[in-house]
Design an enzyme around this catalytic site. Structure first.
Site, PDB file in Angstrom:
ATOM      1  N   LYS A 170      -2.902  -9.943  -8.363  1.00 51.05           N
ATOM      2  CA  LYS A 170      -4.275 -10.591  -7.911  1.00 51.05           C
ATOM      3  C   LYS A 170      -5.231  -9.652  -8.656  1.00 51.05           C
ATOM      4  O   LYS A 170      -5.220  -8.480  -8.852  1.00 51.05           O
ATOM      5  CB  LYS A 170      -4.370 -10.658  -6.519  1.00 51.05           C
ATOM      6  CG  LYS A 170      -4.261  -9.472  -5.738  1.00 51.05           C
ATOM      7  CD  LYS A 170      -4.812  -9.634  -4.217  1.00 51.05           C
ATOM      8  CE  LYS A 170      -4.955  -8.133  -3.515  1.00 51.05           C
ATOM      9  NZ  LYS A 170      -5.642  -8.327  -2.565  1.00 51.05           N
ATOM     10  N   LYS A 224       0.719  -1.288   0.059  1.00 48.89           N
ATOM     11  CA  LYS A 224       0.110  -0.056   0.035  1.00 48.89           C
ATOM     12  C   LYS A 224       0.956   1.196  -0.065  1.00 48.89           C
ATOM     13  O   LYS A 224       0.468   2.024  -0.602  1.00 48.89           O
ATOM     14  CB  LYS A 224      -0.919   0.122   1.310  1.00 48.89           C
ATOM     15  CG  LYS A 224      -1.942  -1.134   1.161  1.00 48.89           C
ATOM     16  CD  LYS A 224      -3.224  -0.451   0.815  1.00 48.89           C
ATOM     17  CE  LYS A 224      -4.233  -1.783   0.277  1.00 48.89           C
ATOM     18  NZ  LYS A 224      -4.581  -2.609   1.491  1.00 48.89           N
ATOM     19  N   LYS A 251      -9.947  -4.750  -5.782  1.00 51.67           N
ATOM     20  CA  LYS A 251     -10.726  -3.438  -6.062  1.00 51.67           C
ATOM     21  C   LYS A 251      -9.800  -2.288  -6.272  1.00 51.67           C
ATOM     22  O   LYS A 251     -10.382  -1.325  -6.802  1.00 51.67           O
ATOM     23  CB  LYS A 251     -11.679  -3.224  -4.702  1.00 51.67           C
ATOM     24  CG  LYS A 251     -12.393  -4.168  -4.387  1.00 51.67           C
ATOM     25  CD  LYS A 251     -13.040  -4.072  -2.882  1.00 51.67           C
ATOM     26  CE  LYS A 251     -14.033  -5.202  -2.650  1.00 51.67           C
ATOM     27  NZ  LYS A 251     -14.139  -5.624  -1.305  1.00 51.67           N
TER      28      LYS A 251
HETATM   29  P1  AMP Z   1     -11.128  -7.258   0.268  1.00 51.65           P
HETATM   30  O1  AMP Z   1     -11.686  -7.015  -1.012  1.00 51.65           O
HETATM   31  O2  AMP Z   1      -9.567  -6.760   0.216  1.00 51.65           O
HETATM   32  O3  AMP Z   1     -11.589  -6.637   1.388  1.00 51.65           O
HETATM   33  O4  AMP Z   1     -11.133  -8.801   0.652  1.00 51.65           O
HETATM   34  C1  AMP Z   1     -12.218  -9.500   1.033  1.00 51.65           C
HETATM   35  C2  AMP Z   1     -11.687 -11.050   0.941  1.00 51.65           C
HETATM   36  O5  AMP Z   1     -11.722 -11.498  -0.293  1.00 51.65           O
HETATM   37  C3  AMP Z   1     -10.856 -11.390   1.736  1.00 51.65           C
HETATM   38  O6  AMP Z   1     -10.941 -12.664   2.389  1.00 51.65           O
HETATM   39  C4  AMP Z   1      -9.582 -11.701   0.548  1.00 51.65           C
HETATM   40  O7  AMP Z   1      -8.739 -12.716   0.992  1.00 51.65           O
HETATM   41  C5  AMP Z   1     -10.596 -12.245  -0.345  1.00 51.65           C
HETATM   42  N1  AMP Z   1      -9.675 -11.818  -2.007  1.00 51.65           N
HETATM   43  C6  AMP Z   1      -9.833 -10.578  -2.406  1.00 51.65           C
HETATM   44  N2  AMP Z   1      -9.204 -10.535  -3.559  1.00 51.65           N
HETATM   45  C7  AMP Z   1      -8.695 -11.698  -3.458  1.00 51.65           C
HETATM   46  C8  AMP Z   1      -8.164 -12.407  -4.661  1.00 51.65           C
HETATM   47  N3  AMP Z   1      -7.828 -11.998  -5.890  1.00 51.65           N
HETATM   48  N4  AMP Z   1      -8.086 -13.679  -4.675  1.00 51.65           N
HETATM   49  C9  AMP Z   1      -8.364 -14.585  -3.684  1.00 51.65           C
HETATM   50  N5  AMP Z   1      -9.228 -13.962  -2.533  1.00 51.65           N
HETATM   51  C10 AMP Z   1      -9.273 -12.551  -2.547  1.00 51.65           C
END
Ligand code: AMP
Length: 332
Positions: A195, A112, A198
């Site tokens: 990956k 970040k 968002k």
């Molecule tokens: P976030 O969108 O960062 O709040 O992530 C929410 C959940 O989605 C968390 O459990 C992350 O580990 C999972 N997650 C987000 N992006 C990925 C990705 N590209 N692959 C696998 N899991 C993801």
């Protein structure tokens, strides 16, 4: 007694296939097997300073999409993080026992900082502490997450154990990253590197709410290359990413078919991407329908959020009362 599961999604945007396969996909089964708390992490989203209007809209999006993924608000507890102030209180206590060095070393913090050197705020640094509070507040032992969150889970165990040692108790159990397959998932993006996320740009992610035409367009534009020049050639990252995406959304036969074409140098990326897009559409279509349906129902959303906040606070208040007593706060 059933073990407790906690799972959160930041309210920084719509849910994408990474969120779905990393965390959300098995919610329906999970809520039968475990005592589940699902929350919308709106406090976490404040690190990027959303406007008040955007903040509320984003929380609503995630609430709708959570429900569309099959969460049953009667069977599990679904709530908005900022409705449970006890989480912020536990975060404060855990912060007293979290050290600069370990926070600065966290991979996601370093990523970040690299991405946004002008906004390195204390909330970003202590993000793993807030995440530990999210989990420990319900004394959860299982946290369904993608591969990207493994290190944060380790930090949550560290902070919980440190609290236990400091106050000479065995109060917090150790939370572990959880997936039914025992393997944590990493869903790649469409931009050829890293990956699906968002914050990686609109074109990198396929959202559960994307319509079929949008999905086709995004996938057809995904980064690829001129094709293999030798038989059985190792795949460069952008191509491997597309195969990894196919592995999550397509059948094993489809994947094997395109692997074989690649290995024989007969693959046509146009056909490959078309198939990938169609399989993504099949995966997302039922959810998209439910998203559109639930999004219309303000009264239902209001009732779900209210009911969830009450249930989540009941559990959180119990923990905070016990934590305060362990720390040594006493009423006069
Ligand atoms: P976030 O969108 O960062 O709040 O992530 C929410 C959940 O989605 C968390 O459990 C992350 O580990 C999972 N997650 C987000 N992006 C990925 C990705 N590209 N692959 C696998 N899991 C993801």
């Amino acid at each position: 007694m059933k073990e407790t599961v906690v799972s959160g999604i930041r309210s920084t945007g719509k849910l994408h296939l990474g969120n779905y396969y990393g965390a959300v996909k098995n919610f329906v089964q999970m809520q039968n097997d475990y005592n589940c708390y699902f929350f919308i992490a709106d406090l976490h989203s404040l690190t990027t300073h959303p406007t008040p209007a955007d903040l509320h809209g984003n929380i609503r999006h995630v609430l709708v999409e959570y429900l569309a993924s099959g969460i049953d608000p009667e069977n599990s507890t679904i709530y908005i993080q900022s409705d449970v102030p006890e989480i912020a209180e536990l975060y404060l206590y855990l912060n007293m026992n979290a050290y600069m060095g370990e926070l600065e070393r966290s991979t996601s913090f370093k990523d970040k900082v690299r991405a946004n050197p002008d906004n390195v705020n204390a909330g970003l640094l202590t993000y793993p502490v807030l995440m530990a509070a999210d989990i420990l507040i319900h004394k959860a032992t299982k946290v369904p997450v993608g591969k990207d969150q493994e290190q944060h889970l380790e930090m949550a165990r560290t902070f919980g154990n440190r609290f236990n040692r400091l106050y000479n108790s065995e109060y917090f159990p150790e939370p572990y990253a959880f997936s039914y397959s025992d393997k944590l998932v990493k869903v790649p993006g469409l931009d050829g590197k890293g990956k699906m996320g968002k914050s990686e740009g609109e074109a990198n992610a396929v959202y559960l709410s994307d319509d079929p035409e949008t999905i086709r367009k995004k996938v057809m534009k995904a980064v690829s290359d001129g094709g293999p020049t030798e038989e059985n050639q190792p795949k460069p990252e952008p191509i491997q990413n597309l195969f990894d995406l196919m592995k999550v959304v397509s059948s094993a036969d489809t994947l094997a078919h395109f692997e074989e074409l690649y290995n024989k140098m007969q693959i046509r990326y146009g056909d490959f991407k078309k198939q990938l897009a169609e399989d993504m559409i099949i995966t997302t279509a039922p959810m998209r329908e439910r998203i559109l349906e639930i999004a219309k129902d303000d009264a239902y959303l209001r009732q779900v959020a209210k009911h969830g906040a009450l249930k989540a606070r009941e559990s959180a208040q119990k923990t905070i009362k016990e934590v305060r007593s362990l720390i040594g706060f006493k009423s006069f």
